[in-house]
Design a protein around this motif. Sequence first.
Motif, mmCIF file in Angstrom:
data_model
loop_
_atom_site.group_PDB
_atom_site.id
_atom_site.type_symbol
_atom_site.label_atom_id
_atom_site.label_comp_id
_atom_site.label_asym_id
_atom_site.label_seq_id
_atom_site.Cartn_x
_atom_site.Cartn_y
_atom_site.Cartn_z
ATOM 1 N N LYS A 282 -69.663 -4.624 19.562
ATOM 2 C CA LYS A 282 -71.076 -4.393 19.877
ATOM 3 C C LYS A 282 -72.004 -5.134 18.917
ATOM 4 O O LYS A 282 -71.702 -5.272 17.731
ATOM 5 C CB LYS A 282 -71.404 -2.901 19.765
ATOM 6 N N LEU B 157 -74.354 8.336 34.163
ATOM 7 C CA LEU B 157 -74.553 9.381 33.150
ATOM 8 C C LEU B 157 -75.972 9.958 33.194
ATOM 9 O O LEU B 157 -76.177 11.150 32.968
ATOM 10 C CB LEU B 157 -74.266 8.807 31.746
ATOM 11 N N THR C 57 -61.385 -3.352 27.663
ATOM 12 C CA THR C 57 -61.844 -3.691 26.307
ATOM 13 C C THR C 57 -63.255 -3.168 26.033
ATOM 14 O O THR C 57 -63.733 -3.265 24.904
ATOM 15 C CB THR C 57 -61.873 -5.218 26.107
ATOM 16 N N PHE D 280 -70.454 7.050 39.490
ATOM 17 C CA PHE D 280 -70.925 7.928 38.407
ATOM 18 C C PHE D 280 -72.010 7.209 37.613
ATOM 19 O O PHE D 280 -71.905 6.024 37.302
ATOM 20 C CB PHE D 280 -69.775 8.309 37.463
ATOM 21 N N ARG E 118 -59.384 -9.155 30.745
ATOM 22 C CA ARG E 118 -59.537 -10.578 31.105
ATOM 23 C C ARG E 118 -58.851 -11.471 30.090
ATOM 24 O O ARG E 118 -58.512 -12.607 30.381
ATOM 25 C CB ARG E 118 -61.017 -10.992 31.085
ATOM 26 N N GLY F 201 -66.599 -0.580 25.610
ATOM 27 C CA GLY F 201 -66.779 0.668 24.865
ATOM 28 C C GLY F 201 -66.278 1.858 25.671
ATOM 29 O O GLY F 201 -65.558 2.720 25.153
ATOM 30 N N VAL F 202 -66.627 1.916 26.957
ATOM 31 C CA VAL F 202 -66.146 3.018 27.800
ATOM 32 C C VAL F 202 -64.626 2.944 27.932
ATOM 33 O O VAL F 202 -63.928 3.954 27.784
ATOM 34 C CB VAL F 202 -66.787 2.981 29.211
HETATM 35 N N1 NAP Z 1 -72.499 4.611 34.908
HETATM 36 C C1 NAP Z 1 -72.722 5.017 33.665
HETATM 37 O O1 NAP Z 1 -73.225 6.104 33.405
HETATM 38 C C2 NAP Z 1 -72.339 4.095 32.548
HETATM 39 C C3 NAP Z 1 -72.285 4.563 31.224
HETATM 40 C C4 NAP Z 1 -71.852 3.678 30.235
HETATM 41 C C5 NAP Z 1 -71.537 2.366 30.569
HETATM 42 N N2 NAP Z 1 -71.666 1.965 31.860
HETATM 43 C C6 NAP Z 1 -71.300 0.607 32.295
HETATM 44 O O2 NAP Z 1 -69.973 0.384 31.880
HETATM 45 C C7 NAP Z 1 -69.781 -1.005 31.668
HETATM 46 C C8 NAP Z 1 -69.203 -1.189 30.290
HETATM 47 O O3 NAP Z 1 -70.190 -0.821 29.327
HETATM 48 P P1 NAP Z 1 -69.821 -0.876 27.770
HETATM 49 O O4 NAP Z 1 -71.028 -0.601 26.956
HETATM 50 O O5 NAP Z 1 -68.619 -0.047 27.570
HETATM 51 O O6 NAP Z 1 -69.419 -2.429 27.688
HETATM 52 P P2 NAP Z 1 -69.143 -3.360 26.436
HETATM 53 O O7 NAP Z 1 -68.516 -2.568 25.332
HETATM 54 O O8 NAP Z 1 -70.386 -4.126 26.131
HETATM 55 O O9 NAP Z 1 -68.044 -4.362 27.015
HETATM 56 C C9 NAP Z 1 -68.303 -5.181 28.146
HETATM 57 C C10 NAP Z 1 -67.043 -5.233 28.982
HETATM 58 O O10 NAP Z 1 -67.259 -5.950 30.165
HETATM 59 C C11 NAP Z 1 -66.272 -6.984 30.307
HETATM 60 N N3 NAP Z 1 -66.915 -8.063 31.032
HETATM 61 C C12 NAP Z 1 -68.026 -8.742 30.683
HETATM 62 N N4 NAP Z 1 -68.355 -9.629 31.639
HETATM 63 C C13 NAP Z 1 -67.423 -9.502 32.611
HETATM 64 C C14 NAP Z 1 -67.198 -10.154 33.874
HETATM 65 N N5 NAP Z 1 -68.023 -11.108 34.310
HETATM 66 N N6 NAP Z 1 -66.122 -9.784 34.599
HETATM 67 C C15 NAP Z 1 -65.282 -8.814 34.157
HETATM 68 N N7 NAP Z 1 -65.445 -8.164 32.989
HETATM 69 C C16 NAP Z 1 -66.503 -8.502 32.231
HETATM 70 C C17 NAP Z 1 -65.887 -7.325 28.883
HETATM 71 O O11 NAP Z 1 -64.637 -7.941 28.836
HETATM 72 P P3 NAP Z 1 -64.222 -8.897 27.588
HETATM 73 O O12 NAP Z 1 -63.850 -7.977 26.454
HETATM 74 O O13 NAP Z 1 -63.078 -9.653 28.107
HETATM 75 O O14 NAP Z 1 -65.433 -9.742 27.271
HETATM 76 C C18 NAP Z 1 -65.863 -5.910 28.278
HETATM 77 O O15 NAP Z 1 -64.690 -5.233 28.686
HETATM 78 C C19 NAP Z 1 -71.143 -1.657 31.875
HETATM 79 O O16 NAP Z 1 -71.230 -2.121 33.189
HETATM 80 C C20 NAP Z 1 -72.108 -0.505 31.661
HETATM 81 O O17 NAP Z 1 -73.343 -0.702 32.290
HETATM 82 C C21 NAP Z 1 -72.041 2.790 32.846
#
Ligand code: NAP
Length: 325
Positions: A318, A265, A151, A263, A174, A153-154
């Motif tokens: 968001k 970014l 669910t 990974f 979840r 953004g990624v």
């Molecule tokens: N490595 C990189 O370069 C990179 C780049 C972009 C993002 N990210 C990471 O990717 C992840 C997602 O980012 P986003 O901006 O796409 O997120 P987002 O849109 O803010 O959504 C958060 C997600 O995390 C889930 N979540 C929240 N708390 C949780 C928990 N305790 N256990 C399991 N799932 C949980 C939510 O599920 P529900 O919908 O059920 O609440 C939702 O799917 C983050 O960890 C972010 O830091 C990493």
Amino acid sequence: MERVRAARYALTGPPPDVVACGEILLPPPGPDEVRVRMICAPVNPADLNMLEGKYGEARPLPDTPGNEGLGEVTATGDGVDASLVGRRVLVGSEAWRARGNWSVADLIVVPPGLDDRQACMLRVNPPTAWILLHRFADLDRGAWVAQNAATSGVGRAVIEIAKARGWKTFNMVRRPEAAAGLQALGADVVAVDGPEFAEQSRVLLSGARPQLGLNAVGGASATRLAALLADGSPLVTYGAMSREALKVPNGFLIFRDLVFRGFWLTRWWRGAAAAERAEVYAAVFRLAAAGAFAPRVAAEFPLEEVKDAVAASGLDGKVLLRLGD
Ligand SMILES: NC(=O)c1ccc[n+]([C@@H]2O[C@H](COP(=O)([O-])OP(=O)(O)OC[C@H]3O[C@@H](n4cnc5c(N)ncnc54)[C@H](OP(=O)(O)O)[C@@H]3O)[C@@H](O)[C@H]2O)c1
């Protein structure tokens, strides 16, 4: 020097406690810099981790948060093409401010026609999804990709890109009520993560084994995700929403030769050649123009209410900050 409103934090800790709207002094743009009037920015998990002092890389404090945001170029410094004035750009740091100067090399120019709220979320999540899908496995048409935090953004971008490329997605969530929305985006299978997951997933996949796993949760969820994969496949960890460490049964390595990768970014951006960056963002903008990555905005706050904005994040959709003067 100009006085400019900006979110600021001088200490790390619980985000609403440490961040506040303040003012900074802004010099004219220097050589190779542009002045940008900011428009809007999302509150992402990485921003919260940064404020908490739990991000992979600390920045010198005091600082302005915001790992991505959209603005419009209003002036250029020496050595910068003046035709950039009036163009919308994505900034990749210190985004939560009304105006700022950024090095032109760190900006991404946004093509015309995209909605501001859609565009402000295109620098981080959709390119992450694009790279995760294209750089870790050689997927044939019809191949399966499995992911948790579907669910997010990624996760949503993974579903949309995979659908456009002819790959199938197995999506762990979840909340059962999230399934219909993901199926409407093009998810092939949505399964609720939890005690009955293993049995349910076997039935839903009818014998298919995903060739790529994308993990943004960690802990037991990552173990369940890895268990689905075909022998020798990569599990790429790019987030840790549960804050729990990976648990890798020895047999996943000995008998199944699964490959555990990571990974980030930021590291990719720093190391990528200009042509590679251009290829990734061109693909993202093409899909966005065709209707992908529609903004899901749960709440909007003006910059002055940045404390409320960070307190509200974690909603389904968001939280956006409106930044302009
Ligand atoms: N490595 C990189 O370069 C990179 C780049 C972009 C993002 N990210 C990471 O990717 C992840 C997602 O980012 P986003 O901006 O796409 O997120 P987002 O849109 O803010 O959504 C958060 C997600 O995390 C889930 N979540 C929240 N708390 C949780 C928990 N305790 N256990 C399991 N799932 C949980 C939510 O599920 P529900 O919908 O059920 O609440 C939702 O799917 C983050 O960890 C972010 O830091 C990493």
